[in-house]
Write a protein that holds these residues in place. Structure first.
Motif, PDB file in Angstrom:
ATOM      1  N   HIS A  36      10.977 -13.955   1.464  1.00  0.00           N
ATOM      2  CA  HIS A  36       9.929 -14.269   2.430  1.00  0.00           C
ATOM      3  C   HIS A  36       8.626 -14.658   1.737  1.00  0.00           C
ATOM      4  N   PRO A  43      11.838 -11.332   6.943  1.00  0.00           N
ATOM      5  CA  PRO A  43      12.447 -10.863   5.689  1.00  0.00           C
ATOM      6  C   PRO A  43      13.701 -10.031   5.941  1.00  0.00           C
ATOM      7  N   GLY A  79       7.326 -13.793  12.063  1.00  0.00           N
ATOM      8  CA  GLY A  79       8.031 -13.027  11.031  1.00  0.00           C
ATOM      9  C   GLY A  79       8.456 -11.652  11.510  1.00  0.00           C
TER      10      GLY A  79
END
Length: 272
Positions: free
Chosen positions: A143, A151, A238
């Motif tokens: 990431h 991630p 994310g």
């Protein structure tokens, strides 16, 4: 300490909640810090001592779900977390008694599901299964800030917070207006309320601090501010997002004494 007004502005400028042009998200909002040692939580944390973790990237997940039925699940509880291969299983600490298992639909998909597991003498007992969103472009083993991927890995869960008052979690909880957010997401959905409840994922952050802490031990290029937060109806930048109801249930279930961890990634990657 960074003034709340400054933190609130940063939350609106970057973050984990996915954004469209002119929108804002939550990733860069909080100072994620990461990996090796915990420090005292800031004065905004309400009354409970921060939890520490020697290895934030491989930490224990407390996944006892309020919806689970120990009597019904004991007989069929798996001895290992299902869907995980040897490499991923090796990263789950032996003392982890709770695990939030986030399984992405595909490497490039923003759709995933979450199951909260708790470990007993009979094995890992599953709780409810919840739909979730992850990053717009899916998942990554490497990431970086702005890559719009979540991630992959096993990370500890030690700190929580939000715009709304503490619902009664056992995690240290930082509540305040700095968790405000506006703008729209990737699909034009409003982001307001996305940070009503959050749990910091200990990727590139300093455990034992508010989710808003800016420390990033791996460097700014490796991203940070990866949270579990309230779903706004679209992909994130994310983070992993759940409905407000399910986020509240998760906060009530997580217990630092059970060393909770989150295991997250697309299904194929988790099987390695």
């Amino acid at each position: 300490m960074i003034p709340a007004a400054v933190l609130a502005l940063s939350v609106t400028l970057a973050g984990c909640a996915g954004t469209a042009a002119g929108g804002r998200s939550a990733d860069a909002a909080r100072p994620a810090g990461g990996a090796v040692a915990a420090s005292a939580a800031p004065g905004t944390t309400q009354g409970r001592p921060p939890q520490t973790s020697a290895d934030p990237r491989a930490s224990a997940d407390s996944g006892a779900s309020t919806a689970s039925d120990p009597e019904a699940s004991t007989a069929s509880a798996p001895s290992r977390l299902p869907g995980l291969g040897p490499r991923t299983l090796a990263k789950v600490p032996a003392d982890a008694r709770q695990a939030v298992l986030v399984t992405g639909r595909g490497r490039n998909s923003s759709a995933s599901q979450v199951v909260l597991y708790r470990r007993t003498g009979a094995g890992w007992e599953p709780g409810a299964t919840w739909p979730a969103h992850n990053a717009l472009k899916g998942w990554t083993d490497d990431h970086h800030a702005g890559d719009l991927r979540s991630p992959i890995g096993v990370f500890t869960l030690t700190d929580a917070g939000g715009l709304l008052a503490d619902p009664g979690t056992k995690l240290p909880y930082d509540q305040g207006p700095a968790f405000s957010i506006g703008g729209t997401g990737f699909e034009g959905e409003p982001l307001a309320g996305s940070f009503d409840y959050v749990v910091a994922i200990n990727y590139n952050r300093k455990p034992g601090t508010s989710p808003l802490d800016w420390t990033r031990p791996l460097g700014a290029n490796k991203g940070g501010g990866i949270w579990l937060h309230v779903d706004h109806g679209g992909p994130t930048q994310g983070c992993v997002s759940l409905t407000q109801k399910h986020m509240k249930e998760l906060l009530l279930a997580l217990d630092p004494a059970q060393h909770p961890v989150i295991v997250m990634g697309d299904a194929a990657s988790l099987k390695r």
